[in-house]
Design a protein around this motif. Structure first.
Motif, short mmCIF file in Angstrom:
data_model
loop_
_atom_site.label_atom_id
_atom_site.label_comp_id
_atom_site.label_asym_id
_atom_site.label_seq_id
_atom_site.Cartn_x
_atom_site.Cartn_y
_atom_site.Cartn_z
N GLU A 281 -7.62 6.25 1.06
CA GLU A 281 -8.87 5.47 1.37
C GLU A 281 -8.41 3.96 0.97
O GLU A 281 -7.82 3.67 0.28
CB GLU A 281 -10.03 5.79 0.68
CG GLU A 281 -11.22 5.35 0.84
CD GLU A 281 -12.17 5.81 1.93
OE1 GLU A 281 -12.68 5.22 2.80
OE2 GLU A 281 -12.03 6.99 1.92
N ILE A 282 -8.75 3.20 2.08
CA ILE A 282 -8.67 1.73 1.85
C ILE A 282 -10.09 1.13 1.96
O ILE A 282 -10.78 1.09 2.54
CB ILE A 282 -7.91 1.02 3.11
CG1 ILE A 282 -6.59 1.77 3.49
CG2 ILE A 282 -7.75 -0.52 2.92
CD1 ILE A 282 -5.55 1.37 2.20
N ALA B 46 -4.02 -2.80 8.99
CA ALA B 46 -2.59 -2.70 8.77
C ALA B 46 -2.26 -1.59 7.66
O ALA B 46 -1.23 -1.08 7.67
CB ALA B 46 -1.81 -3.88 8.43
N MET B 47 -3.01 -1.63 6.56
CA MET B 47 -3.06 -0.86 5.34
C MET B 47 -3.38 0.44 5.70
O MET B 47 -2.63 1.63 5.28
CB MET B 47 -3.99 -1.42 4.28
CG MET B 47 -3.50 -2.60 3.68
SD MET B 47 -4.49 -3.54 2.70
CE MET B 47 -4.47 -2.39 1.22
N MET B 48 -4.36 0.83 6.63
CA MET B 48 -4.74 2.09 6.98
C MET B 48 -3.67 2.75 7.95
O MET B 48 -3.64 4.08 7.80
CB MET B 48 -6.25 1.95 7.75
CG MET B 48 -7.11 1.94 6.76
SD MET B 48 -8.86 1.91 7.44
CE MET B 48 -9.13 0.16 8.06
N ASP B 49 -3.10 1.92 8.73
CA ASP B 49 -1.83 2.42 9.61
C ASP B 49 -0.83 2.78 8.74
O ASP B 49 0.01 3.85 9.21
CB ASP B 49 -1.57 1.23 10.54
CG ASP B 49 -2.57 0.89 11.54
OD1 ASP B 49 -3.60 1.87 11.75
OD2 ASP B 49 -2.53 -0.05 12.55
N ALA C 218 0.82 -1.11 -0.16
CA ALA C 218 -0.11 0.01 -0.02
C ALA C 218 0.80 1.25 0.19
O ALA C 218 0.64 2.16 -0.76
CB ALA C 218 -0.97 0.20 1.27
N ARG C 219 2.04 1.23 0.58
CA ARG C 219 2.71 2.41 0.64
C ARG C 219 3.52 2.64 -0.57
O ARG C 219 3.71 3.68 -0.90
CB ARG C 219 3.93 2.07 1.86
CG ARG C 219 3.55 2.53 3.08
CD ARG C 219 4.54 2.67 4.10
NE ARG C 219 5.36 1.49 4.29
CZ ARG C 219 5.10 0.52 5.35
NH1 ARG C 219 4.01 0.80 6.26
NH2 ARG C 219 5.93 -0.81 5.43
N LEU C 220 3.77 1.48 -1.23
CA LEU C 220 4.22 1.58 -2.72
C LEU C 220 3.42 2.08 -3.70
O LEU C 220 3.50 3.12 -4.58
CB LEU C 220 4.79 0.33 -3.25
CG LEU C 220 5.90 -0.45 -2.32
CD1 LEU C 220 6.29 -1.76 -2.70
CD2 LEU C 220 7.29 0.51 -2.71
#
Length: 338
Positions: free
Chosen positions: A139-140, A131-134, A87-89
């Motif tokens: 938006e996830i 984990a993705m939202m953190d 997600a960061r990528l």
């Protein structure tokens, strides 16, 4: 309003209508083509697996054209740490939304313990979403089925939605079919399991705080308008938008998003693709990589068959370029004049 919040607002507005993520179809060339027809509709990538990005370093899978915004990256995976890294990528690459795939029924996806099989483990999905939202500020969202195999959708779908809502997810796209992980091919899973739109509509009243979009078997803007009028927040269209893009996207901005009519024609879209095609060829690409997504532009209209034939037969030939598209377009014009 911060830029992050403005982006979320723009994506939320766009999500009234979206083009579904489709493997081998909604690549960056397809999305650019679709964007020319609709400036407001939300576009999704093909599913990109988190392991391919994080372990494989396949960052080329994240490439897209700035004209595609608003555009969402769909990720496949089941490891919260790895999905957070992916997600960061995606956010670093510029995507406006990250979507978790909990709906794909292919064998390859099952072997990786992600896709539709995740309907069986809503707690794990919640952990992945959290984990993705953190990890990122965008938006996830989650795309799911109504259940898999022998699950009872009446029980499974609400429990799944409760789990992801508890994790902080606020937007879910629901493919209104079960996925049969044993006994049906991925293609059959798109057609054979019966659609249950009523179940999705019932989820709208049961989860008033969630933004719910319906997906599966939607063939027209009229159908999309009916779902929106029935109270759903969004409609996601897949194969119809791919095979008949002008029918779905040509009037989407005015009919779904409330914009003024563009005044464009399908012929205008074909001509607008020529500079993009030229740039793609100059960078070492092949014509068919782009034109394979354009075959349905004139679907249902005089000249559609010759358009498909000229592009299909000629686009893979050595030296094929924009002139082939112009040739095909000239024959469409002749067919319509006949």
């Amino acid at each position: 309003m911060t830029q992050e919040n403005q982006t979320k607002t723009d994506v939320l507005r766009a999500s009234r209508l979206s083009v579904a993520p489709m493997m081998d179809w909604t690549d960056r060339h397809c999305r650019y083509f679709h964007r020319l027809m609709s400036g407001a509709t939300l576009l999704y990538t093909e599913m990109v697996t988190a392991p391919a990005l994080v372990r494989g370093g396949a960052l080329h899978l994240l490439e897209f054209n700035a004209e595609e915004h608003p555009v969402a990256l769909q990720l496949g995976g089941s490891d919260p740490v790895e999905l957070a890294q992916a997600a960061r990528l995606g956010v670093d690459a510029g995507y406006d939304e990250i979507n978790l795939n909990c709906g794909c029924p292919s064998d390859r996806v099952q072997s990786g313990t992600f896709g539709a099989i995740l309907m069986k483990t809503p707690t794990l999905v919640a952990d992945c979403a959290r984990a993705m939202m953190d990890a990122v500020g965008c938006e996830i969202t989650v795309k799911c089925r109504i259940g898999v195999d022998d699950q009872d959708p009446e029980a499974v779908l609400p429990a799944f939605l409760e789990a992801v809502r508890e994790a902080g997810v606020r937007r879910v796209q629901i493919h209104a079919r079960k996925a049969w992980l044993q006994g049906l091919s991925p293609k059959e899973n798109r057609d054979i399991p019966p659609l249950d739109y009523d179940l999705v509509l019932r989820m709208r009243s049961r989860f008033p705080d969630l933004h719910l979009s319906v997906n599966g078997g939607i063939e027209s803007l009229e159908q999309a308008e009916d779902f929106l009028n029935a109270g759903l927040d969004g409609v996601m269209i897949g194969r119809a938008a791919y095979h008949r893009p002008w029918d779905i996207l040509g009037e989407a901005d005015s009919r779904i998003h409330g914009a003024a009519p563009s005044g464009q024609s399908a012929e205008d879209i074909a001509r607008a693709m020529l500079p993009y095609i030229e740039a793609h060829l100059t960078s070492g690409g092949k014509l068919h990589q782009v034109t394979r997504h354009m075959l349905g532009l004139f679907a249902g209209r005089p000249g559609a068959r010759v358009w498909r034939r000229v592009l299909s037969e000629g686009a893979s030939r050595a030296g094929a370029g924009p002139a082939l598209v112009e040739e095909a377009l000239a024959q469409v014009d002749q067919g319509q004049a006949a």
